[in-house]
Design a protein around this motif. Structure first.
Motif, PDB file in Angstrom:
ATOM      1  N   VAL A 773      14.958  39.867 -16.302  1.00 43.61           N
ATOM      2  CA  VAL A 773      14.981  38.431 -16.033  1.00 43.61           C
ATOM      3  C   VAL A 773      16.080  37.820 -16.908  1.00 43.61           C
ATOM      4  N   ILE A 774      16.980  37.077 -16.274  1.00 43.20           N
ATOM      5  CA  ILE A 774      17.994  36.301 -17.017  1.00 43.20           C
ATOM      6  C   ILE A 774      17.593  34.839 -16.891  1.00 43.20           C
ATOM      7  N   VAL A 775      17.254  34.179 -18.037  1.00 42.74           N
ATOM      8  CA  VAL A 775      16.700  32.831 -17.994  1.00 42.74           C
ATOM      9  C   VAL A 775      17.462  31.921 -18.954  1.00 42.74           C
ATOM     10  N   ASP A 776      17.718  30.712 -18.505  1.00 45.18           N
ATOM     11  CA  ASP A 776      18.355  29.694 -19.356  1.00 45.18           C
ATOM     12  C   ASP A 776      17.283  29.036 -20.238  1.00 45.18           C
ATOM     13  N   VAL A 777      17.669  28.592 -21.431  1.00 47.05           N
ATOM     14  CA  VAL A 777      16.697  27.988 -22.363  1.00 47.05           C
ATOM     15  C   VAL A 777      16.357  26.585 -21.925  1.00 47.05           C
ATOM     16  N   GLN A 778      17.387  25.770 -21.674  1.00 48.38           N
ATOM     17  CA  GLN A 778      17.161  24.339 -21.430  1.00 48.38           C
ATOM     18  C   GLN A 778      17.148  24.068 -19.919  1.00 48.38           C
ATOM     19  N   MET A 779      15.929  23.862 -19.418  1.00 47.91           N
ATOM     20  CA  MET A 779      15.751  23.511 -18.000  1.00 47.91           C
ATOM     21  C   MET A 779      14.757  22.373 -17.899  1.00 47.91           C
ATOM     22  N   ALA A 780      14.772  21.667 -16.782  1.00 50.30           N
ATOM     23  CA  ALA A 780      13.985  20.447 -16.644  1.00 50.30           C
ATOM     24  C   ALA A 780      12.503  20.720 -16.477  1.00 50.30           C
ATOM     25  N   ALA A 781      12.124  21.518 -15.506  1.00 46.50           N
ATOM     26  CA  ALA A 781      10.701  21.693 -15.180  1.00 46.50           C
ATOM     27  C   ALA A 781       9.998  22.568 -16.204  1.00 46.50           C
ATOM     28  N   MET A 782      10.516  23.768 -16.425  1.00 46.96           N
ATOM     29  CA  MET A 782       9.939  24.702 -17.395  1.00 46.96           C
ATOM     30  C   MET A 782      11.080  25.258 -18.239  1.00 46.96           C
ATOM     31  N   THR A 783      11.005  25.067 -19.540  1.00 50.30           N
ATOM     32  CA  THR A 783      12.066  25.546 -20.430  1.00 50.30           C
ATOM     33  C   THR A 783      12.011  27.053 -20.535  1.00 50.30           C
ATOM     34  N   GLY A 784      13.075  27.614 -21.077  1.00 50.98           N
ATOM     35  CA  GLY A 784      13.123  29.048 -21.267  1.00 50.98           C
ATOM     36  C   GLY A 784      12.040  29.534 -22.209  1.00 50.98           C
ATOM     37  N   HIS A 785      11.702  28.756 -23.251  1.00 47.05           N
ATOM     38  CA  HIS A 785      10.630  29.121 -24.180  1.00 47.05           C
ATOM     39  C   HIS A 785       9.301  29.219 -23.434  1.00 47.05           C
TER      40      HIS A 785
END
Length: 853
Positions: A773-785
């Motif tokens: 899985v490649i995931v960005d940290v800062q997202m609107a709905a659900m953050t990477g954390h």
């Protein structure tokens, strides 16, 4: 017979007796005088003979000239014989053997025997009696240098022949007179002896203080009875007066004793009262003085503390010195600033003139006229020092005339310490001698100490305010940098990624390939600049590795060479070989580029444009120096160029230089300064306005080089793992498109989405088929954390590996994510090759873990 007649007879008899005594005494005295005259005549002859012999004997040495001595002796004897020394007396000269050399005595044998007797008597000189031919003689003798003895003698009859007859006559007359007086006095005094003895006895008793005695009155007609009666009356009166006198004396003695006691007690009381009064006066004056000083102290202290901590030092000194002069009734007070070994008056109050404004006091250890002044000694010894009598104190000689002219009579200097440094001193003058007692000195010292603390507090407050402003600016820069980095890096992902994807095509035209390569380098440079900005704001740590400063310089020049050539700037390189050192090459490159850009701006209005770059090393550091011959930096601005948001360019500029035509942010040099400080190095600037500027960057040499942060193991080749399933989660469409295309070309199965919830549902439905899985940290709905945490809660043993991508620094969150089995964190924008290696490594790791199960 009447008593007065008897007294007359007694007086007459006494006179006769006295006359007889005088007569006898005179006779005896005359007899002695006659005897002495005779005796002196004889002894004078002896003296003349001895003098003659002595004079002659001194003319020649007896041992050296014996013949002459004998001749002189013969002449001496002849002289004595012919000058009458032998007349009317016994005369002889005898040598040391007892032989008679010359004499008028017939019996010389007896004379020699008498001589031996004389010598045996051990008398050095004088008269000795001896006998010659049966007659007693008186002898005088002496010795000369030849051992001669001169004997001169006479019989007693010869000496006393004239006196005897005289004494006989005198004695006869005396005896006749004496007998007559005795008979007469006896007959006259016999009748009154008894009464006189009684009277004397009574007088003796009265003299002893016995006033009870009285004389008998047997014969009333007798004069003696009348005298006795008068004496009795006198004795009675004396007795009465004695009693009165005794009583009076006793009273006087008693009164005197009482008076002395009273005087003594009163004197003691007066002395004690006087002592107490004097002490009370002294104590009262001291208490009043201390009270005045305390009130003055409180007034000045209140004045000091009333000055706002945000106020200027000039305001503080003005208030303090004026309050000091008024409260303590001083003539004048001034503060001198101590810099470079010289004290110069900075602020003053009270009576002075222009002399003070021009005064300079040189403070030094040797014995010079200056170091006897109170201010100089106070600073040298770091304690208060003063003179109590300016008119007479020897140490205050240099300024005495001026002080007396201004009516100064005493002075005191107190050093001013701010923190641990002596910054000057306060000097106060009074019109009164001895105006500065120990108690007042202590209070004044406390006031100066309070001023020093106030100055220190004010400076700390100003520093704190500046630090707060700087912190707020940095926080603003950090917040801005974080947002900018995120947005810019997201944009840069597409720029860099699509440029690299395009470069992978083999059918590209060379010009297009060259243009894409420039786009790629510019995107990488933009990424590095964004990273430098984050480093400056404290949001990203430097990536430290071993590198060579010359290589970094050459790489930096490659990015700006075209601009330098276009502006016809001569570039002079003096790149000496230097050892490798520890650094973040991208950040150091950013510093060098910033210096080159600033130098290019400084040369805008120059016709002869020149930039010199020099590298070298010494025993402790490597350095690069960037110099230009441009407009230079004004002196007022030179000390502020590393301050954030301070610029000499464009609308931020405070100077009038050609750089004013170029807009500046005020962050370039401050960022560079922060980068170099983080490398434990130094960046220094020298500039002469109108002639040019030189910046030197120094980096410390270090043993060895630390490697870049350890990453996951890499595969030997960049070949993809075909058929692997990858999920991409990012709310940036460009990033998703780039990753989908890139991974599709590498034969990966890609599912991309902008929702973490959708990705979780997809992973669960695939039942362990998803490898990465490649995931960005800062997202609107659900953050990477949140996504990573939710994925960890899925009940499955074959969860995919995770690579986190982000456009902003993670700081402390990085460790938190790594603790959740995240394979790696990759900053945007990323290079395709680097990302491909990490993707392959993550997939291989998962397959190894699955095989182990």
């Amino acid at each position: 017979m009447k008593i007065r007649h008897r007294l007359y007879l007694m007086v007459l008899g006494s006179t006769l007796v006295l006359a007889a005594a005088v007569l006898v005494t005179g006779a005896v005295s005359i007899n002695s005088i006659l005897y002495r005259i005779k005796y002196d005549i004889l002894t004078d002859k002896l003296a003349q003979v001895m003098d003659y012999i002595a004079v002659r004997g001194s003319l020649v040495d007896e041992e050296s000239h014996p013949a002459q001595v004998e001749e002189i002796k013969k002449r001496v004897l002849d002289h004595i014989a012919s000058h009458g020394y032998l007349e009317n007396s016994g005369f002889a000269i005898i040598d040391e053997h007892g032989s008679v050399l010359l004499s008028n005595e017939e019996n010389r044998g007896e004379l020699s025997t008498a001589y031996q007797k004389v010598l045996g008597a051990s008398h050095p000189s004088g008269s000795i009696n001896y006998s010659v031919a049966g007659s007693e003689r008186v002898l005088l003798y002496g010795k000369t240098i030849w051992g001669w003895t001169i004997m001169l003698s006479a019989t007693e009859e010869e000496l006393h022949s004239e006196q005897k007859e005289y004494l006989f006559n005198v004695l006869t007359i005396f005896l006749i007179v004496f007998a007559f007086v005795v008979i007469f006095l006896y007959s006259v005094s016999h009748g009154i002896d008894t009464r006189m003895e009684e009277t004397l006895e009574l007088f003796r008793r009265v003299g002893d203080g016995d006033f009870s005695v009285r004389f008998a009155s047997s014969d009333p007609a007798s004069e003696m009875v009348l005298i006795n009666n008068s004496i009795n009356s006198m004795v009675e009166e004396l007795e009465r007066r004695k009693k009165q006198g005794d009583e009076t004396h006793e009273r006087l003695v008693r009164m005197q004793s009482e008076l002395e006691l009273m005087v003594e007690e009163r004197t003691r009381q007066l002395q004690e009262a006087n002592r107490q009064l004097s002490q009370e006066i002294v104590d009262r004056e001291k208490a009043e003085s201390e009270l005045r000083d305390q009130r003055s102290f409180q007034a000045v202290l209140a004045t000091i503390r009333a000055v706002s901590i945000e106020g200027s030092e000039e305001e503080l000194w003005s208030a303090f010195l004026n309050s000091l002069v008024v409260s303590y009734r001083l003539c004048m007070a001034w503060f001198g600033s101590y810099k470079g070994g010289i004290v110069r008056p900075a602020y003053w109050a009270g009576r002075t003139d222009k002399y003070l404004a021009e005064l300079e006091i040189k403070v030094e250890e040797p014995d010079t006229p200056d170091n006897r002044c109170a201010m100089c000694l106070a600073i040298l010894e770091n304690r208060p020092f003063g003179y109590q009598d300016l008119a007479n104190d020897e140490g205050y000689g240099k300024w005495r005339d001026y002080a007396l002219k201004m009516n100064y009579r005493s002075c005191l200097a107190i050093p001013l310490t701010v923190g641990n440094e002596i910054e000057g001193g306060v000097m106060v003058y009074s019109k009164n001698p001895a105006a500065f007692a120990n108690e007042r000195i202590f209070l004044l010292e406390m006031l100066v100490y309070e001023v020093g603390n106030r100055i220190l507090e004010s400076r700390r407050h100003q520093l704190a305010e500046e630090a707060l402003i700087r912190t707020e600016r940095m926080a603003a820069v950090g917040t801005l940098a974080g947002g900018v980095a995120h947005e810019f890096n997201n944009l840069n992902v597409g720029i860099l990624g699509f440029a690299e994807l395009s470069l992978l095509r083999e059918d590209l035209d060379e010009d297009l390939r060259h243009a894409l390569e420039h786009i790629r380098r510019a995107a990488i440079r933009a990424r590095d600049i964004t990273g430098s900005l984050l480093t400056f704001s404290g949001r990203r740590k430097a990536t430290i590795s071993s590198a060579n400063l010359v290589d970094v310089v050459r790489e930096s020049l490659s990015l700006i060479n075209r601009e330098l050539d276009n502006e016809q700037i001569d570039l002079e390189l003096r790149l000496r070989a230097v050892p490798d050192t520890i650094m973040d090459p991208s950040q150091i490159s950013q510093v060098i580029l910033n210096l080159l850009i600033n130098a290019r701006h400084a040369l805008l209005e120059k016709t002869d444009k020149r930039i010199t770059i020099e590298t070298d090393a010494d025993s402790s550091s490597v350095w690069v120096e960037v110099s230009d011959n441009g407009c230079g930096i004004p002196p007022d601005d030179l000390g502020k160029i590393f301050t954030p948001f301070y610029s000499t360019k464009g609308e931020h500029s405070r100077g009038k230089t050609p750089q004013s035509k170029v807009k500046g942010t005020g962050l370039g040099l401050s960022i560079s300064h922060t980068i170099i400080e983080n490398h434990n190095g130094k960046i220094e600037a020298e500039s002469v306005e109108g002639e040019g500027t030189s910046f030197r960057v120094s980096l410390p040499l270090m043993e060895g080089a630390r490697s870049a942060p350890e990453k996951s193991p890499e595969v030997k080749t960049a070949e993809p793992v075909k058929g692997a399933n990858i999920v991409v989660i990012d709310d940036e469409p460009d990033t998703r498109d780039l990753l989908r295309i890139m991974l599709g070309r590498q034969n990966y199965n890609v599912f991309d989405t902008d929702s973490g919830h959708e990705a979780l549902s997809y992973i669960k439905n695939r039942n362990g088929e998803v490898d990465l899985v490649i995931v960005d940290v800062q997202m609107a709905a659900m953050t990477g954390h949140e996504f990573v945490a939710a994925l960890q809660e899925v009940d499955s043993i074959d969860l995919p590996q995770i690579i986190v991508i982000t456009g902003r620094p993670m700081s402390g969150e990085k460790d938190e994510i790594h603790g959740k089995d995240v394979f790696d964190i990759i900053m945007k924008p990323f290079e395709i090759e680097a990302l491909s290696r990490q993707i392959r490594a993550a997939i291989i790791k998962r397959k190894e873990l699955m095989n182990a199960l």
